[in-house]
Design an enzyme around this catalytic site. Structure first.
Site, mmCIF file in Angstrom:
data_model
loop_
_atom_site.group_PDB
_atom_site.id
_atom_site.type_symbol
_atom_site.label_atom_id
_atom_site.label_comp_id
_atom_site.label_asym_id
_atom_site.label_seq_id
_atom_site.Cartn_x
_atom_site.Cartn_y
_atom_site.Cartn_z
ATOM 1 N N HIS A 230 40.342 30.745 48.491
ATOM 2 C CA HIS A 230 39.933 32.124 48.782
ATOM 3 C C HIS A 230 39.904 32.408 50.279
ATOM 4 C CE1 HIS A 230 38.500 36.083 48.580
ATOM 5 N NE2 HIS A 230 37.681 35.736 49.537
ATOM 6 N N TYR A 234 41.384 34.876 54.494
ATOM 7 C CA TYR A 234 40.842 35.320 55.793
ATOM 8 C C TYR A 234 41.677 34.740 56.930
ATOM 9 C CZ TYR A 234 36.529 35.654 52.911
ATOM 10 O OH TYR A 234 35.608 35.875 51.947
ATOM 11 N N HIS A 380 49.454 42.546 43.472
ATOM 12 C CA HIS A 380 48.379 42.810 44.434
ATOM 13 C C HIS A 380 48.666 42.130 45.778
ATOM 14 C CE1 HIS A 380 44.526 42.456 46.439
ATOM 15 N NE2 HIS A 380 44.542 41.152 46.254
ATOM 16 N N PHE A 381 49.022 40.821 45.743
ATOM 17 C CA PHE A 381 49.058 40.168 47.051
ATOM 18 C C PHE A 381 50.366 40.376 47.811
ATOM 19 C CE2 PHE A 381 49.567 36.098 44.487
ATOM 20 C CZ PHE A 381 50.895 35.879 44.815
ATOM 21 N N HIS A 382 51.364 40.987 47.192
ATOM 22 C CA HIS A 382 52.480 41.384 48.053
ATOM 23 C C HIS A 382 52.135 42.617 48.868
ATOM 24 C CE1 HIS A 382 54.705 38.310 45.969
ATOM 25 N NE2 HIS A 382 55.535 38.342 46.993
ATOM 26 N N ARG A 443 52.566 35.873 35.256
ATOM 27 C CA ARG A 443 53.176 35.520 36.530
ATOM 28 C C ARG A 443 53.722 34.092 36.416
ATOM 29 N NH1 ARG A 443 48.366 33.716 40.717
ATOM 30 N NH2 ARG A 443 50.151 33.236 42.047
ATOM 31 N N ARG A 444 54.421 33.621 37.429
ATOM 32 C CA ARG A 444 54.895 32.241 37.537
ATOM 33 C C ARG A 444 55.609 31.791 36.274
ATOM 34 N NH1 ARG A 444 49.935 28.845 40.100
ATOM 35 N NH2 ARG A 444 50.665 29.253 42.172
#
Ligand code: HEM
Ligand SMILES: [Cu+2]
Ligand SMILES: [Cu+2]
Lengths: 553, 160
Positions: A230, A234, A380-382, A443-444
């Protein structure tokens, strides 16, 4: 009265050799990105039912390509970029050289680690994806390579702390310059956060892959992985925040409004390390109470994010108004869009806004059940790492490469077009992946070769392929601009990096001075970690090394 | 400027409290719960997990069992690259408890279009309760990468 965020605004020349280390980190990071992006094309087409990987040289399976995409883009590029860029901002912030031996040691350690891991992945000895969950087992060289990549960040951190100590000795009573504070806080956070993955790799996976211990502990491995997995977000984000807080206001003609709030945001990221359990909401063996507690902490992340959104928007607004923007939104159009560096990063911020909204869904404890491990997640993370971070790297490169090479950017128009194209592409790709995920598309998964398919995945899959194509085309333009700037840019004299000013000087008395005392925040973070992870570790240790799993899947 | 900073911090704190309230509401009032921990399966590295499972109820008999009138338990084992059993038949409207584990690596357990979404971890038992209201064909798929043929790991569910 405005205050520059560096120790010595008049100027500070970096040593040639240090700049070379920055340059090597940066170019190596972009080189692996180029490979990663080429593999991304295959992944996007996969969801449209087209199996491109058959036509790729060297790559033998969808998952081998996906492993390289994840490791190169999310682990190697991000580390290389941070190690390079943050060394530069720390040195400029303090007006002081970082120990050159450490900076170069970090570079070589990172290169060695990346090459080792790449060898394992390209030869099919580590098709375990970038999360490498045991008991899927990779060749030891993969784990050793990743460990070296992490160690390179610790060396960088040590270099910063040595320089900070020297600066404090020479400047008693002064506040740490904001640019250096943000840079150092980034690595302090990461020093704590990376412990999980370091223990997983060194204590569990390396001995197991070398045959020293018979098996491994999948749940402990997963938990240690997500301890880091996680807050690694950051670590991707904070170097970008250094730019958004510390440079973008200047580049867009504005001012950063609060020194204290900026420092507070970085401190909060140090405190909010232990929320990794939210990736294990659907795991057995993690107690319900812990899941609730972590869900609550996870929402706390929106606090520093909101602060950032506010501060950066305010700085952009000041800039836009100074340039004649009027009304509620008029300033937005007066941001210097014709500056490729600003343009790319403001578009990155827009993507981040959308990513934040989809992140809310992800984090909300209950809705998570419907999207966990579906295509929603990469959707989301793209937007976040794939755009907010990657497009900001690009935006930073649009001033940093000219600065390092002392050459003007080769084509500003193409650079601006490239950024818009990337945003358009990722919006389509993410829209596709998110819609597919909500319809249960996993996914994957090599959907193009799967034994099952659902009608509701067809259109989302086509959108994924279309968006991915635009993204890859845009990246190709970026690499063109990059290479042409290096080999054919007009020589130009660029004296300094852009750094902003704050509206008022940092307080030299009162509670604010505690913000600079990193050891307070480290202790507080360690206590929080003990509260969240202590009960689980207490109940779970010693590790249960029973799982033998699959080797080189 | 100081006042401005404080006002901002207060506003952000209020937003945070609202989020937390919504979270508490959705999990307490709406009764949505996460998959929970059913138990552990103890084995050592020398033992074959396959053999241990064969002797550990309920995994000695994978499949559908009526545990009370209108209540069913479905016991499933995930292994590379299939589910045991490969076909699951259930009556519509019944309360179904899925109890599942893995025989080798980490697998997923996901029925698209439902809240049935779990990880199967070797040595750990996952559990989840669901009610299929609509009769029809459902798909049970593995949605965690588990090796070369991960994309072929699925089972059929028939709800009548
Ligand atoms: C530029 C074009 C890109 C395209 C077309 C692309 C496409 C994709 C797709 C379709 C997936 C999902 C694959 C799957 O779950 O089966 C994926 C996964 C991923 N992408 Fe990208 N991507 C691109 C760039 C990037 C960038 C710039 C980053 C980060 C800096 C990134 C990071 C990742 C990560 C971390 C994953 C997850 C890998 C995994 O699940 O193991 N991608 N990409
Ligand atoms: Cu599986
Ligand atoms: Cu699988």
């Amino acid at each position: 009265m405005s205050t520059p965020i560096v120790s010595d605004a008049a100027g500070f020349k970096l040593e040639r050799t240090d700049l070379n280390a920055v340059r090597a980190n940066l170019y190596f990071g972009f080189a692996v990105l180029a490979v990663g992006v080429l593999l991304g094309l295959d992944q996007a087409y996969n969801y449209a039912g087209v199996d491109l990987v058959r036509h790729y040289p060297v790559i033998n399976s969808y998952y081998q390509g996906l492993t390289i995409h994840g490791v190169f883009n999310a682990l190697v590029l991000t580390t290389a970029f941070a190690n390079g860029f943050i060394v530069l901002t720390t040195a400029r912030g303090l007006g002081r050289r970082l120990p050159g031996a450490l900076v170069h040691a970090a570079l070589w350690t990172m290169l060695a680690g990346a090459v080792l891991a790449a060898w394992a992945m390209f030869t099919g000895r580590a098709t375990v994806l970038y999360t490498f969950y045991p008991p899927l087992q990779a060749h030891w060289s993969f784990y050793l390579g990743l460990a070296l990549v992490v160690i390179s960040t610790w060396i960088t951190s040590a270099a910063q702390l040595v320089a900070l100590r020297g600066w404090r000795r020479d400047n008693p009573g002064r506040r740490v310059p904001l640019l250096a504070f943000m840079s150092i806080a980034t690595y302090v956070m990461w020093d704590i956060a990376s412990v999980g993955i370091a223990i997983e790799v060194v204590a569990l996976l390396l001995p197991w892959s070398l045959g020293i211990v018979p098996g491994t502990d999948p749940l402990l491995g997963r938990t240690l992985f997500w301890f880091t997995g996680h807050p690694i977000v950051y670590f991707w984000l904070l170097p970008i925040y250094v730019s958004w807080y510390g440079m973008i206001p200047r580049q867009s003609g504005g001012t950063l409004f609060s020194d204290s709030l900026t420092r507070l945001a970085f401190v909060l990221f140090i405190l909010l390390v232990p929320v990794g359990f939210h990736h294990q909401f659907v795991d057995p063996g993690v107690s319900q109470g812990l899941k609730y507690a972590v869900a609550a902490l996870t929402f706390a992340i929106f606090f520093p994010s909101l602060m950032t959104a506010f501060a950066v928007m305010y700085a952009l607004e000041i800039g836009g108004r100074r340039r004649g923007g009027k009304g509620l939104v008029g300033w937005f159009f007066r941001i210097p869009w014709s500056d490729p560096s600003v343009c790319a990063q403001v578009l990155a911020m827009l993507a981040f806004l959308l990513g934040g909204i989809s992140g809310l869904v992800n984090a909300s404890y209950t809705l998570n059940l419907e999207v966990h491990n579906t295509a929603f997640v990469p959707g989301h993370f793209h937007l976040t790492i794939g755009t907010a971070v990657a497009l900001s790297y690009i935006g930073i490169a649009y001033w940093l490469v000219p600065f390092l090479e002392q050459r003007a950017l080769w084509s500003r128009r193409l650079a601006i077009f490239q950024s818009f194209l990337y945003l358009a592409g990722v919006l389509i790709l993410s829209r596709g992946l998110i819609a597919g995920g909500l319809a249960g598309m996993p996914r994957r998964t090599a959907i193009a070769q799967a034994s099952y398919h659902m009608a509701a995945w067809r259109l989302p899959g086509l959108m994924t392929a279309a968006g991915g194509t635009l993204m890859v085309a845009s990246m190709a333009l970026f690499f063109l601009v990059l290479v042409m700037t290096i080999v054919a840019g007009q020589p130009a004299a660029i004296a300094d990096i852009p750094f902003t000013e704050t509206v008022s000087a940092p307080a030299t008395a009162g509670w604010q001075i505690n913000l600079d005392r990193f050891h307070y925040w480290v202790i507080a973070a360690v206590v929080l970690i003990a509260i969240v992870y202590g009960p689980f570790l207490f109940a779970h240790l010693p590790p249960d090394l029973a799982a033998t799993g699959l080797t080189y899947p | 400027m100081e006042r401005f900073e404080k006002a901002f911090l207060c506003a952000a704190a209020i937003v945070l409290v609202i989020f937390l309230g919504a979270l508490a509401y959705s999990s307490l009032a709406m009764g949505i719960h996460l998959p929970s921990h059913f138990g552990m399966i103890h084995y050592t590295a020398g033992q074959k997990l396959r053999r241990v499972l064969r002797q550990t109820p309920p995994f000695d008999r994978p499949g559908v069992r009526e545990i009370a009138p209108g209540k069913y338990q479905v016991t499933v084992i995930g292994l590379t690259w299939s589910f045991l059993p490969a076909v699951i038949e259930l009556p519509a409207g019944a309360e179904v408890t899925f109890v599942a584990t893995s025989m080798d690596v980490i697998h997923g357990f996901f029925i698209p279009g439902t809240r049935v979404n779990m990880m199967l971890i070797p040595g750990q038992v996952s559990e989840c309760v669901y009610r299929f209201r609509q009769p029809g064909e459902y798909l049970l798929i593995c949605h965690e990468y588990c090796g070369r043929l991960h994309h072929t790991m699925s089972a059929r569910m028939v709800v009548k």
